[in-house]
Design an enzyme around this catalytic site. Structure first.
Site, PDB file in Angstrom:
ATOM      1  N   LYS B  39       0.887  -1.232   0.018  1.00 19.26           N
ATOM      2  CA  LYS B  39       0.104   0.079  -0.114  1.00 19.26           C
ATOM      3  C   LYS B  39       0.814   1.281   0.013  1.00 19.26           C
ATOM      4  O   LYS B  39       0.410   2.185  -0.815  1.00 19.26           O
ATOM      5  CB  LYS B  39      -0.898  -0.132   1.219  1.00 19.26           C
ATOM      6  CG  LYS B  39      -2.185   1.011   1.511  1.00 19.26           C
ATOM      7  CD  LYS B  39      -2.703   0.584   2.527  1.00 19.26           C
ATOM      8  CE  LYS B  39      -3.888   1.518   2.851  1.00 19.26           C
ATOM      9  NZ  LYS B  39      -4.800   1.141   4.246  1.00 19.26           N
ATOM     10  N   GLU B 170       3.322  -1.012  26.469  1.00 15.81           N
ATOM     11  CA  GLU B 170       4.251  -0.253  25.773  1.00 15.81           C
ATOM     12  C   GLU B 170       3.758   1.062  25.220  1.00 15.81           C
ATOM     13  O   GLU B 170       4.481   1.962  25.691  1.00 15.81           O
ATOM     14  CB  GLU B 170       4.912  -0.807  24.526  1.00 15.81           C
ATOM     15  CG  GLU B 170       5.626  -2.155  24.538  1.00 15.81           C
ATOM     16  CD  GLU B 170       6.487  -2.697  23.950  1.00 15.81           C
ATOM     17  OE1 GLU B 170       6.111  -2.565  22.538  1.00 15.81           O
ATOM     18  OE2 GLU B 170       7.644  -2.998  23.901  1.00 15.81           O
TER      19      GLU B 170
END
Lengths: 396, 396
Positions: B39, B170
């Site tokens: 993409k 995270e």
């Protein structure tokens, strides 16, 4: 309580901060109590705000801590928002208290004037404070991020600036410098981005020399700005703006720079005002009050031709100097000095390295004008904060 | 047209890019045509995206131009979006054309799994691409700017992260590092800012060693993160989230990290899939197809205890190596190798200088773990792009 007169200055813009600094020099020890009241604990350099609004300069460079400018042994500082002025009781009403005065200096900043155009107040952004320019800058970046998540929405990348006066022109100049960098950062084809500057009047920068106006428009057109002059905005909506000619510009970012009025607080306090601006006497006092001085955006003075002087930093600073003198004279029962603005020059920036201006009788443009603009900025910083402030806040 | 077999790889994530790079080595000259379709013209390092999302690292460090990674003499690259796969005609349908294949590698990325929770799809943000993390970062900054223009709206400064899995943990670690800096930049009292991490499961980081989970939560709590564990989200609205216990958290920023599924394209193409993930055979092929390999997020493999391996970068890269080998073997009519994931270790970052992890049998935490995380990151960059890529993309 002290028997010495109390001077209260509200607003630490150009007028208020210069009045405070000058009073420190004018007044002798214990001659007066001076209190400066401001919404924030910093002064901002309004003439710089178009840069952090576009993202071409750090907002920190347009902001100076008031504690760095005033001598706190001589001037008290209160961080609070003024909500009303009671001239009968000689009190300034704060959101969290009140302060009595013997002499009051109103140096409050102005507000955007939308001339009743529907939707502008609700949907347009305006360049009027550090918080508002941080908002504009973040809003612009956010539009690039939003576009990259829905590339059908080109209205995210159409930026409409209403008004081609001083602020409008300086802002589109910075935008034209900044947006190509955002295109690069967000991987956006620059040909999709539009900057449209819409002005109702028959010219950009009304009052400026037509040759300089043409130069400015040529420079900005070359940088990609589209001008729509003599084009009033009929309405601002959530989709963009509708022009008087019926055309619609789809845009998620409309920045209104088309007008400024005084502070509505001044009207609410019962001063005789037109659009929040009071026609002050030759000593800068509100008509009928010998204890209230008004300077900056909330005051208006007239030229010999009957037209009002525009509300500029230059005049506000001169008023600050005169106001401090007249306050000291008032306290001492001495004769006040009459004040008349003296226009030394005006320079409008057109982005990096380009500007136009008039200094004395001389027209300047291009790099020379850009350097002159820098000199004017530096002189102001020097006047209020000395060389250390110049070094800290100047991007050379 | 060439008579040599054509390998088409769709998706340039961990699996697709490693397959492409390994094929360059495995294949002899003219043994096969290899085409990589993606993409974007860049690969992104998904395991880094939580940093540019929070604003603690430049998105450029999580993005690598594909042209820098592949040898364009050996592998063709097409920048386009795949809209369908036709296995009968052996064609990949692009938004602007189609490409035939003899062998297909599906390395498409996954999609957020919202488990049918109303409103999450519409109102929550997710960490899934460079564009989406640019959006999250700009959105967060915008919230600070908005708050400074309306300080009654504390919901602008409440940041809800749904999910305490790997990505959720995270991300809150980075957010906890970043938000105090934004408080400073926008002059905001840090005590108003909230980071709330909401998790339906009875523990954060399910599957991790409980001692390490406790360490992680202690570190993050110390940094100001509020945990709500065993707390399912019932609904996401324009005002925030409504929890299963009926409580509402008002927030203008909900980031959903609670689940990932395969790509719906795989289901639409007729492969047998559960939540967009295909149970591949021991050679990484889709059941019933000896010409279609599926790796990364769209594939699923099972451990000996019957539980699925989680979709990680580590496994996708190993699959890429195996897939390249099996493609070459298929073309040559040789025996394919069976593939089994080998979990070397897992390290979760908790913001600057802090992490937890398991390497082999050894539990690590704190600075040691943070250094190990860095080493893992560097090793990946080195594997795909050599030392020059390490130097360009690593913030040491």
């Amino acid at each position: 309580m002290s028997q010495i007169p109390r001077i209260v200055i509200i607003g630490a813009g150009y007028g208020g901060i210069v009045t405070s600094i000058r009073l420190q020099k004018e007044l002798n020890y214990n001659e007066s109590d001076v209190t400066l009241i401001n919404k924030h604990d910093y002064h901002y350099i309004t003439t710089h705000l178009h840069m952090p609004a576009a993202g071409t300069d750090d907002p920190k460079n347009a902001r100076v801590d008031i504690s760095k400018l005033i001598d706190e042994f001589k001037v008290d500082f209160i961080k609070s928002t003024v909500v009303d002025i009671n001239t009968d009781e000689k009190k300034v009403i704060l959101e969290d208290g009140s302060v009595s005065y013997d002499y009051l200096v109103i140096g409050l900043g102005g507000e955007p004037e939308t001339f009743g155009i529907p939707g502008l107040k609700e949907y347009a952004l305006s360049i009027r404070s550090i918080n508002s320019v941080n908002y504009i800058r973040e809003h612009i970046e956010y539009m690039f991020a939003k576009y990259k998540n829905d590339e059908s929405r080109t209205d995210y990348l159409t930026f409409v600036v209403g008004g081609s006066g001083f602020t409008g022109i300086e802002f589109v100049g910075e935008l034209a410098d900044r947006l190509p960098k955002l295109c690069n950062e967000f991987n956006v084809d620059p040909s999709i981005v539009r900057i449209v500057n819409v002005e109702a009047a028959p010219t950009a920068l009304p009052g400026f020399d037509p040759e300089l106006v043409k130069y400015a428009m040529d420079v900005l057109t070359e940088k990609g700005v589209e001008f729509m002059i003599s084009t009033p905005i009929k309405e601002c909506t959530t989709d963009g703006v509708i022009l008087a000619n019926g055309e619609e510009i789809k845009s998620q970012t409309v920045v209104w720079t088309g007008g400024i009025r005084g502070n509505s607080l001044v009207e609410n306090a019962g001063f005789e005002a037109v659009r929040g601006r009071v026609k002050v006497d030759e000593y800068l006092r509100a008509p009928g009050f010998d204890d209230v001085f008004i300077i900056g955006d909330c005051s208006v003075m007239f030229k010999e031709d009957g037209k009002p002087f525009p509300p500029t930093a230059q005049i506000a600073m001169q008023q600050g100097v005169a106001c401090a003198y007249n306050l000291a004279a008032s306290i001492r029962g001495e004769k006040l000095k009459t004040f008349k603005p003296e226009i030394k020059g005006t320079v409008a920036s057109l982005g990096k390295g380009e500007a136009i201006g008039v200094v004395g009788e001389r027209k300047i443009k291009g790099y020379t004008a850009a350097v002159m603009k820098k000199i004017i900025d530096i002189r102001y910083l020097y006047n209020i904060g000395g060389i250390s402030l110049v070094l800290k806040k100047t991007r050379l």
